[in-house]
Design a protein around this motif. Structure first.
Motif, mmCIF file in Angstrom:
data_model
loop_
_atom_site.group_PDB
_atom_site.id
_atom_site.type_symbol
_atom_site.label_atom_id
_atom_site.label_comp_id
_atom_site.label_asym_id
_atom_site.label_seq_id
_atom_site.Cartn_x
_atom_site.Cartn_y
_atom_site.Cartn_z
ATOM 1 N N ASP A 1 -4.838 -0.544 5.781
ATOM 2 C CA ASP A 1 -6.015 -1.402 5.706
ATOM 3 C C ASP A 1 -6.646 -1.505 7.085
ATOM 4 O O ASP A 1 -5.944 -1.543 8.090
ATOM 5 N N ILE A 2 -7.937 -1.552 7.100
ATOM 6 C CA ILE A 2 -8.639 -1.823 8.348
ATOM 7 C C ILE A 2 -9.140 -3.251 8.249
ATOM 8 O O ILE A 2 -9.987 -3.575 7.422
ATOM 9 N N PHE B 1 -2.523 9.790 9.492
ATOM 10 C CA PHE B 1 -2.323 9.091 8.234
ATOM 11 C C PHE B 1 -2.528 10.041 7.057
ATOM 12 O O PHE B 1 -3.044 11.134 7.222
ATOM 13 N N ARG B 2 -2.133 9.573 5.917
ATOM 14 C CA ARG B 2 -2.362 10.387 4.713
ATOM 15 C C ARG B 2 -3.755 10.159 4.166
ATOM 16 O O ARG B 2 -4.360 11.042 3.603
ATOM 17 N N ARG C 1 -4.484 13.865 3.270
ATOM 18 C CA ARG C 1 -3.529 14.953 3.504
ATOM 19 C C ARG C 1 -2.121 14.378 3.438
ATOM 20 O O ARG C 1 -1.837 13.363 4.063
ATOM 21 N N HIS C 2 -1.260 15.057 2.702
ATOM 22 C CA HIS C 2 0.098 14.556 2.537
ATOM 23 C C HIS C 2 0.963 15.025 3.702
ATOM 24 O O HIS C 2 1.779 15.934 3.574
ATOM 25 N N SER D 1 0.837 -1.199 0.000
ATOM 26 C CA SER D 1 0.000 0.000 0.000
ATOM 27 C C SER D 1 0.872 1.250 0.000
ATOM 28 O O SER D 1 2.050 1.221 0.323
ATOM 29 N N ILE D 2 0.255 2.346 -0.353
ATOM 30 C CA ILE D 2 0.943 3.630 -0.393
ATOM 31 C C ILE D 2 1.237 4.084 1.029
ATOM 32 O O ILE D 2 0.458 3.835 1.939
#
Length: 420
Positions: A11-12, A121-122, A112-113, A5-6
Motif C-alpha cells: 500500500d502507498i 516488488f511483484r 512480475r513474480h 495483502s499479497i
RNA sequence: GUGCGUGUAGCUCAGGUUGGUUAGAGCACUGGGUUGUGGUCCCAGGGGUCGCCGGUUCAAAUCCGGUCACGCACCCCA
C-alpha cells in the motif's frame, strides 16, 4: 487468520503519497513540454502480446509473468512492462495513419513474480514514454534528454549515472553474436552454468553476468561498439553528439544488455549506487523492429520506463523532510451555536479554494488548537460565544501568534485579500 | 527460485543467551495542569493473544520445529 495483502504487493499510504504526486506531476509536466501525451492501456493483455515482444527466452517471460487462463480458455497475462501494450494499442488504433510521430507516456502498475526485496516488488509502478515513428538519432537524444531533465527536476541527478551504448541492428548484431560465440566457446567450461546456457540462447547476456569468472572472460570479449555497421555507428555518434550539445552527462558502457529482446541500436540505463542490488532506476532504448513484430507496419521507436518505487526511495534521500500536507485555515469553535455557525463558514472558504479543517464535535479550545498546529494551519479562526455575540471571528495568525477580530461576514474576503 | 538474518504497542527498540509473579521505554495518540488559546514543560490515561501454527515443560516473548512476512546477498530488473 488476519487479512493481508499479497506478498510483494504494498500500500502507498497518505503520508508518502505527496512524494509520489511530486514525482508523477514532474514527469507529466516535463513529458508534456516535450510533446508527449498520456495513454491509458489495459493491465491485462493476451499473453502473446508479451511473449512476442519481450522474447520467449527472457527471464520475465520464462518465469516472472502472472499468466492464467480466462474462462474461454485464452491465455491472459498481467502486464510485466508497458511497452508491449502501448505498441499493441498503437497498431490496433492505427496511430501510424493519424500521424508520422506518436509521443506517448503512461503510468501504472506492472506485475512480475520475483522475490521481493527493497525497491523490488511483484506489483510495482512504472512511468514510461514511447516515441514511435522517427528513426533519426535526434529522437533518441530528445527522449534521453527528457528523462534526464526529469531527474534534474526531482533533484536526483546527484545519485544517478546515465550509461549508454548501442546494440546494433539486424545487419550487424547477428555477425557480432557469432563473434561472441566464437570467442566464448573455447572457454565455455570456465563460464558459470547460467552463461553456458546463455551461449546458446542469448550470448549477449554473458556480457553483464555478475559472476567473477564470467566478468573476467567477458572483459576481453569483442565489443559491440567495435562491430557496429556504418549506419549504426553513425547513428550512435549522432546520439552522443546531440546529448553533449545539450549538456546531458553520460558514460559509455558497452556491456549494457537489456533484459528484453526487442531492443536495437541505442540502449541506455540510469543507475544508482544507493539502492543496493537494485541499481536500475530507469532504462530504455530503441526498438525499431517491435511494431512490425507485433503485426504493424515497419515503424521505428524509442522508449524508456522508470520504476517509481525506486525513485521514491532516492527522493527520500534527496528531500528527507518530504512534502507535508498543510491546511490554510482551522476553525475552532466553542459551543453548539458556534459550531453551527462555523460549518457554513468552512464550506464557503473551501468554495473559494481555501483548505479548511474543523472538529466535528465539541472539544476544548486547547485540543482544537493542538490539532490546528498539527495540521500546519496558517490561521485559526476562533468562533466562540463571545465572538458570536459581537458578530466577529477571532483570526489567529499561527506563526506570529497574533490575533485580530474580523466581522464574520467579511472574514472570507479579508482572508483572500491577505493571501494575495 | 537459492542462501543468510530479523519478526515484542501506530513507530523505533529494550527484555530473550541463564524459561517463572500484572511484558517495558522513548516517540505518537487522548485527556488534564490553564473553567476560551497551539508549537516548550509537567501529570495521567488508552493501546500488545511478544508474526502465525504446533512441540518441549508444572510454566514459553524467552528453548525446538514448521510457516508467513520483511531485510540483505545471489538471481533478475524498473
Amino acid at each position: 487468520m488476519k487479512i493481508k495483502s499479497i506478498r510483494g504487493f504494498h500500500d502507498i499510504l497518505p503520508e508518502s503519497i505527496r512524494r509520489w504526486h511530486f514525482i508523477e506531476d514532474a514527469a507529466r509536466r516535463i513529458f508534456e513540454l516535450y510533446g508527449f501525451s498520456e495513454i491509458r492501456i489495459p493491465v491485462l493483455e493476451f499473453t502473446d502480446v508479451f511473449a512476442r515482444s519481450l522474447g520467449t527466452t527472457t527471464d520475465i517471460v520464462e518465469k516472472e509473468m502472472y499468466t492464467f487462463e480466462d474462462r474461454d480458455g485464452s491465455s491472459l497475462t498481467l502486464r510485466p512492462e508497458g511497452t508491449a501494450g502501448v505498441v499493441r494499442a498503437y497498431i490496433e488504433d492505427s496511430m501510424h495513419a493519424k500521424s508520422g510521430i506518436s509521443k506517448l507516456y503512461y503510468t501504472g502498475m506492472m506485475f512480475r513474480h520475483e522475490r521481493p526485496q527493497k525497491g523490488r516488488f511483484r506489483g510495482f509502478y512504472q512511468i514510461g514514454a514511447e516515441l514511435i515513428g522517427p528513426q533519426e538519432p535526434a529522437s533518441d537524444a530528445e527522449l534521453v534528454t527528457m528523462l534526464w531533465r526529469f531527474f534534474e527536476e526531482t533533484e536526483l541527478t546527484q545519485f544517478l549515472e546515465l550509461e549508454i551504448s548501442s546494440l546494433g541492428d539486424q545487419n550487424c548484431r547477428p555477425q557480432y553474436k557469432e563473434k561472441l560465440v566464437e570467442y566464448f566457446t573455447p572457454q565455455k567450461n570456465d563460464l558459470c552454468e547460467n552463461c553456458q546456457r546463455r551461449l546458446q540462447a542469448n550470448p549477449l547476456r554473458i556480457l553483464d553476468c555478475k559472476e567473477k569468472k564470467c566478468k573476467e572472460i567477458a572483459a576481453e570479449a569483442p565489443s559491440m561498439l567495435d562491430n557496429l555497421c556504418q549506419e549504426c555507428e553513425n547513428h550512435f555518434n549522432a546520439v552522443k553528439e546531440n546529448l553533449t550539445a545539450v549538456g546531458v552527462p553520460f558514460v559509455i558502457n558497452p556491456k549494457i544488455v537489456r533484459g528484453l529482446d526487442y531492443y536495437t541500436r541505442t540502449v541506455f540505463e540510469v543507475t544508482t549506487q544507493e539502492l543496493g542490488s537494485q541499481n536500475a532506476v530507469a532504462a530504455g532504448g530503441r526498438y525499431d523492429g517491435l511494431v512490425e513484430e507485433l503485426g504493424g507496419p515497419d515503424i521505428a521507436a524509442v522508449g524508456f520506463a522508470m520504476g517509481i518505487e525506486r525513485i521514491v526511495l532516492l527522493q527520500e534521500k534527496a528531500i528527507p523532510k518530504g512534502f507535508p500536507k498543510k491546511v490554510d485555515v482551522f476553525i475552532a469553535h466553542l459551543g453548539d451555536e458556534a459550531r453551527k455557525a462555523a460549518f457554513p463558514l468552512a464550506i464557503e472558504l473551501r468554495q473559494k479554494d481555501v483548505s479548511v479543517e474543523m472538529d466535528y464535535g465539541n472539544k476544548s479550545l486547547k485540543s482544537q488548537m493542538k490539532r490546528a498546529d498539527k495540521l500546519g494551519a496558517g490561521f485559526t479562526f476562533i468562533l466562540g460565544e463571545e465572538e458570536l455575540e459581537k458578530g466577529v471571528v477571532k483570526v489567529r495568525n499561527m506563526n506570529e501568534s497574533s490575533e485580530e477580530d474580523i466581522k464574520i461576514n467579511e472574514v472570507v474576503d479579508a482572508y483572500q485579500k491577505f493571501k494575495s
